[in-house]
Design a protein around this motif. Sequence first.
Motif, PDB file in Angstrom:
ATOM      1  N   ARG A  32       0.825  -1.185   0.000  1.00  0.00           N
ATOM      2  CA  ARG A  32       0.000   0.000   0.000  1.00  0.00           C
ATOM      3  C   ARG A  32       0.873   1.254   0.000  1.00  0.00           C
ATOM      4  NH1 ARG A  32      -2.725   2.606   4.976  1.00  0.00           N
ATOM      5  NH2 ARG A  32      -2.193   4.298   3.539  1.00  0.00           N
ATOM      6  N   PHE A  61       1.733   5.028   1.290  1.00  0.00           N
ATOM      7  CA  PHE A  61       1.515   5.883   2.461  1.00  0.00           C
ATOM      8  C   PHE A  61       1.547   7.363   2.095  1.00  0.00           C
ATOM      9  CE2 PHE A  61       2.594   1.946   4.572  1.00  0.00           C
ATOM     10  CZ  PHE A  61       1.798   1.965   5.703  1.00  0.00           C
ATOM     11  N   GLY A  62       1.773   7.683   0.813  1.00  0.00           N
ATOM     12  CA  GLY A  62       1.710   9.072   0.412  1.00  0.00           C
ATOM     13  C   GLY A  62       2.751   9.452  -0.621  1.00  0.00           C
ATOM     14  N   GLU A  74       2.457  16.017   7.471  1.00  0.00           N
ATOM     15  CA  GLU A  74       1.102  15.835   8.008  1.00  0.00           C
ATOM     16  C   GLU A  74       0.052  15.960   6.903  1.00  0.00           C
ATOM     17  OE1 GLU A  74      -0.184  14.864  10.685  1.00  0.00           O
ATOM     18  OE2 GLU A  74       1.152  15.221  12.386  1.00  0.00           O
ATOM     19  N   ARG A  75       0.339  16.789   5.909  1.00  0.00           N
ATOM     20  CA  ARG A  75      -0.631  16.994   4.828  1.00  0.00           C
ATOM     21  C   ARG A  75      -0.573  15.908   3.761  1.00  0.00           C
ATOM     22  NH1 ARG A  75       1.364  22.306   5.386  1.00  0.00           N
ATOM     23  NH2 ARG A  75       2.629  22.080   3.475  1.00  0.00           N
ATOM     24  N   HIS A  76       0.601  15.316   3.569  1.00  0.00           N
ATOM     25  CA  HIS A  76       0.782  14.442   2.405  1.00  0.00           C
ATOM     26  C   HIS A  76       1.053  12.969   2.742  1.00  0.00           C
ATOM     27  CE1 HIS A  76       0.838  17.709  -0.570  1.00  0.00           C
ATOM     28  NE2 HIS A  76       1.421  18.419   0.375  1.00  0.00           N
ATOM     29  N   VAL A  77       1.218  12.652   4.004  1.00  0.00           N
ATOM     30  CA  VAL A  77       1.494  11.272   4.416  1.00  0.00           C
ATOM     31  C   VAL A  77       0.367  10.803   5.334  1.00  0.00           C
ATOM     32  CG1 VAL A  77       3.072   9.780   5.712  1.00  0.00           C
ATOM     33  CG2 VAL A  77       3.986  11.565   4.203  1.00  0.00           C
ATOM     34  N   ASP A  78      -0.018   9.559   5.195  1.00  0.00           N
ATOM     35  CA  ASP A  78      -1.047   8.983   6.066  1.00  0.00           C
ATOM     36  C   ASP A  78      -0.395   8.658   7.414  1.00  0.00           C
ATOM     37  OD1 ASP A  78      -3.073   7.595   7.323  1.00  0.00           O
ATOM     38  OD2 ASP A  78      -3.677   6.498   5.521  1.00  0.00           O
ATOM     39  N   ASP A  97      -1.631   8.564  10.472  1.00  0.00           N
ATOM     40  CA  ASP A  97      -2.363   7.627  11.336  1.00  0.00           C
ATOM     41  C   ASP A  97      -2.067   6.182  10.955  1.00  0.00           C
ATOM     42  OD1 ASP A  97      -3.502   9.740  12.734  1.00  0.00           O
ATOM     43  OD2 ASP A  97      -5.288   9.782  11.462  1.00  0.00           O
ATOM     44  N   ALA A  98      -1.968   5.930   9.654  1.00  0.00           N
ATOM     45  CA  ALA A  98      -1.672   4.561   9.205  1.00  0.00           C
ATOM     46  C   ALA A  98      -0.241   4.169   9.570  1.00  0.00           C
ATOM     47  CB  ALA A  98      -1.884   4.457   7.698  1.00  0.00           C
TER      48      ALA A  98
END
Length: 489
Positions: free
Chosen positions: A218, A220-221, A468-472, A474-475
């Motif tokens: 997956r 992550f950004g 914080e804006r471009h990476v997940d 929380d995941a």
Amino acid sequence: MGAVMLQGTGSDVGKSVLVAGLCRALANRGLVVRPFKPQNMSNNAAVTTDGGEIGRAQATQAIAARVAPHVDMNPVLLKPQGDRTSQLIVHGQVRGTLAAANWREGRAGLLDDVLASYRRLRAQSDIVVIEGAGSPAEINLRSGDIANMGFARAAGVPVVLVGDIDRGGVIASLVGTRAVIDPADAAMIHGFLVNKFRGDPALFDDGYRAIEARSGWRGFGVVPWLPEAVRLPSEDAVVLERRSVGGDGRIVIACPITARIANFDDLDPLRLEPDIELVMVPPGQPIPDAALIVLAGSKATIADLAFLRAQGWDIDILAHHRRGRPVLGLCGGYQMLGRVVSDPHGIEGPVGSVAGLGLLDVATEIGLAKTVGAACGTALGAAFDGYEIHMGRTTGPDTERPVGHFSDGRAEGAMSADGLVCGSYVHGLLGDARQRAAWLARIGVDGAGPDHSASIDAALDAIAATLERHVDMDALIALSQTARDDREQ
């Protein structure tokens, strides 16, 4: 307590900056964070609060996490001092010298040291953010590895693979890594990050989905190009020629890039000065007409003296001095400015002595003991707060005209009789704005820019905000909680 590891599809894909940014972003969320790099190879080192040395990037990552640098954050550090030899630092202290031919056999024995440091960091934090070295795709180096998959599998840490889209071929590099590594190693990778994207990230949506489909991982950004990264200390000399110029100021300060240049981040604060153009001079180029020449540190002073002469830079430096212009030598650069450098124990190479540039009436003997520690005091009438990392003792008449004094009253450095040539063992000397102003005043520059530490801190906050804006995030945090306790395996 969790952990996540960033590995790369190659060197210089931005792992160090991403780890620093993640450390700051997670710390801003109120988490207790620790950075970690099992094994590093760099001549840019920093002094820790516990009296050892670690890679400069890990010290910056500690600042990002808002904690003091500690030797556990980089338990194994290799400092190249020749084409085929490196000084081995384990838990911050010198453990000997390794030849390249012996490294593969010797590194596996360091895994216990690495895991011990990792366990201590994990016990004191909510999350450990780990940086790999090079790439796991270098399967010829897999046997005995402690830097990438060898560590990840031993510690049970999930991995996120970082690809650099700016250099091109990011789809092939990410999917290709999956194709060449061992299936058990591939099972440790749970996703990927695409780094250094310029433009609208939506334009890469199809490529992003293709990577997910072909790799089974997956995403992550997609991290955009981070212009603030240039304000962070560099660890690898490979970036120096790309960062050869600071501002477009009216006054040039030049520093030649020797083969074993070390702690060159000493000059980074000069990039904050609007009146200064910092020129890092690559091999094969003459030193330009400059107001000041700075000789940076070196991991192999004698070898770098020979390299300097081979480039003809000695002629440039002596001509610069004859024109009445100043020269500053830092650490190894200080040693080069003297009459002679001796290595009676063969620490850096063959036993012997060589003539220095002769601009300071001092002599240096490279000894068995290594000086490592914080250094604070006063120089040129202004306070400094830095550190020392060097092997060698410098003595001679010009040390009776010290550049400054340590806080305990000991003299530091040396100055020539004409006042034009100075040498100092203090790294970080130019970081404090007041100290930098005192040096710049010698070349006709009034005032100084901000403290270097404040600039780094602001850059880390900006990078964290972008992540914080471009990476997940929380995941990533959720993934870190899947890390196993390696002691239970």
